[in-house]
Design an enzyme around this catalytic site. Structure first.
Site, PDB file in Angstrom:
ATOM      1  N   SER A  21       0.833  -1.209   0.000  1.00  0.00           N
ATOM      2  CA  SER A  21       0.000   0.000   0.000  1.00  0.00           C
ATOM      3  C   SER A  21       0.873   1.266   0.000  1.00  0.00           C
ATOM      4  CB  SER A  21      -0.971   0.009   1.173  1.00  0.00           C
ATOM      5  OG  SER A  21      -0.281   0.140   2.390  1.00  0.00           O
ATOM      6  N   ASN A  22       2.025   1.200   0.630  1.00  0.00           N
ATOM      7  CA  ASN A  22       2.939   2.352   0.552  1.00  0.00           C
ATOM      8  C   ASN A  22       3.474   2.514  -0.860  1.00  0.00           C
ATOM      9  OD1 ASN A  22       3.515   3.843   3.164  1.00  0.00           O
ATOM     10  ND2 ASN A  22       3.561   1.700   3.845  1.00  0.00           N
ATOM     11  N   LEU A  98      18.963  -5.736   4.920  1.00  0.00           N
ATOM     12  CA  LEU A  98      20.039  -5.546   3.936  1.00  0.00           C
ATOM     13  C   LEU A  98      21.390  -5.631   4.640  1.00  0.00           C
ATOM     14  CD1 LEU A  98      18.504  -2.574   1.892  1.00  0.00           C
ATOM     15  CD2 LEU A  98      18.518  -4.996   1.270  1.00  0.00           C
ATOM     16  N   HIS A 114       8.828   3.168   8.979  1.00  0.00           N
ATOM     17  CA  HIS A 114       8.633   2.246  10.110  1.00  0.00           C
ATOM     18  C   HIS A 114       7.405   2.693  10.908  1.00  0.00           C
ATOM     19  CE1 HIS A 114       9.851  -0.625  13.140  1.00  0.00           C
ATOM     20  NE2 HIS A 114       9.545   0.294  14.040  1.00  0.00           N
ATOM     21  N   ASP A 150      16.459  -0.282  12.040  1.00  0.00           N
ATOM     22  CA  ASP A 150      15.579   0.841  12.392  1.00  0.00           C
ATOM     23  C   ASP A 150      16.284   1.917  13.228  1.00  0.00           C
ATOM     24  OD1 ASP A 150      13.484  -0.460  11.046  1.00  0.00           O
ATOM     25  OD2 ASP A 150      12.906  -1.560  12.843  1.00  0.00           O
TER      26      ASP A 150
HETATM   27  C1  GRF Z   1       4.006  -0.622   6.877  1.00  0.00           C
HETATM   28  O1  GRF Z   1       3.334  -0.553   8.109  1.00  0.00           O
HETATM   29  C2  GRF Z   1       5.418  -0.124   7.019  1.00  0.00           C
HETATM   30  O2  GRF Z   1       5.544   0.871   8.001  1.00  0.00           O
HETATM   31  C3  GRF Z   1       6.151  -1.352   7.469  1.00  0.00           C
HETATM   32  O3  GRF Z   1       5.542  -2.403   6.761  1.00  0.00           O
HETATM   33  C4  GRF Z   1       4.215  -2.050   6.411  1.00  0.00           C
HETATM   34  C5  GRF Z   1       4.095  -2.207   4.930  1.00  0.00           C
HETATM   35  O4  GRF Z   1       2.779  -2.059   4.471  1.00  0.00           O
HETATM   36  N1  GRF Z   1       7.568  -1.198   7.261  1.00  0.00           N
HETATM   37  P1  GRF Z   1       2.478  -2.005   2.915  1.00  0.00           P
HETATM   38  O5  GRF Z   1       3.041  -3.291   2.305  1.00  0.00           O
HETATM   39  O6  GRF Z   1       3.128  -0.793   2.356  1.00  0.00           O
HETATM   40  O7  GRF Z   1       0.974  -1.975   2.814  1.00  0.00           O
END
Ligand code: GRF
Length: 194
Positions: A21-22, A98, A114, A150
């Site tokens: 989704s990001n 990584l 994150h 992180d």
């Molecule tokens: C998000 O909550 C991001 O912060 C974390 O993994 C999740 C990924 O979600 N690193 P998506 O695959 O982008 O929906």
């Protein structure tokens, strides 16, 4: 405002493992008039990642990397980044760590989102831990990726209020909505300063 054509825009690779989704929101933002970037490559360690569907939908090159051997996997990744002249990498739910080798080669050019207010709650299960600790706020953080999980330099954060009746799921949803706004905006800001 400067309007960049496709050729002038910085080339971004997005690394995913799941929903994406990001990734989708980065793609959408990249198509805006004032965006400084274009998503040129999607890399996934998981061939079943739902986010890979966006590669077909938006005609973006994708590469599935087999991680049964990390050295070979990273060699393949580096060669793809080079071949596609990638300027910056965005990790977006990428579930592999990584190695120093790849981080060194792309120093200062890998960012991650994150779902917590770093430095609090590094790693997994951030929402559960924040709720269990009765935090009033959680949120999301965009940061540079360095050698420690992180822990790289924080670039931007968005706070999200935790209410008494928030479940892990509810909180995750609220934070993810903010991630979708914060990540593309932050990336664009970084690139506008380059
Ligand atoms: C998000 O909550 C991001 O912060 C974390 O993994 C999740 C990924 O979600 N690193 P998506 O695959 O982008 O929906």
């Amino acid at each position: 405002m400067v309007k960049l054509t496709g050729v002038d825009k910085k080339k971004i690779a997005v690394f995913i493992s799941g929903t994406g989704s990001n990734l989708l929101n980065l793609i959408r933002y990249s198509k805006k008039k004032n965006s400084f970037f274009k998503i040129n490559l999607i890399i996934s360690n998981n061939r079943k990642a739902r986010g890979l569907n966006y590669a077909r939908k938006y005609k973006i090159k994708k590469k599935i990397v087999n991680y049964s051997n990390i050295n070979i996997a990273e060699k393949n990744i580096l060669s793809e980044l080079k071949k596609n002249q990638i300027d910056l990498v965005c990790l977006a739910g990428f579930m592999k760590i990584l190695s120093n080798n790849i981080i060194q080669k792309f120093k200062g050019k890998i960012i991650n989102i994150h779902p917590s207010l770093l430095p609090k709650y590094r790693g997994l299960n951030t929402h559960k831990r924040a709720i269990d600790n009765k935090e009033k706020y959680s949120g999301c953080t965009v940061h540079y990726v360095n050698f420690k999980l992180d822990s790289g330099k924080i670039i931007s954060q968005k706070k999200v209020r935790i209410f008494k009746n928030d479940t892990e799921r509810k909180l995750a949803r609220k934070i993810l909505q903010q991630e979708h706004i914060l990540y593309p905006k932050t990336l664009n800001k970084i690139l506008s300063n380059l």
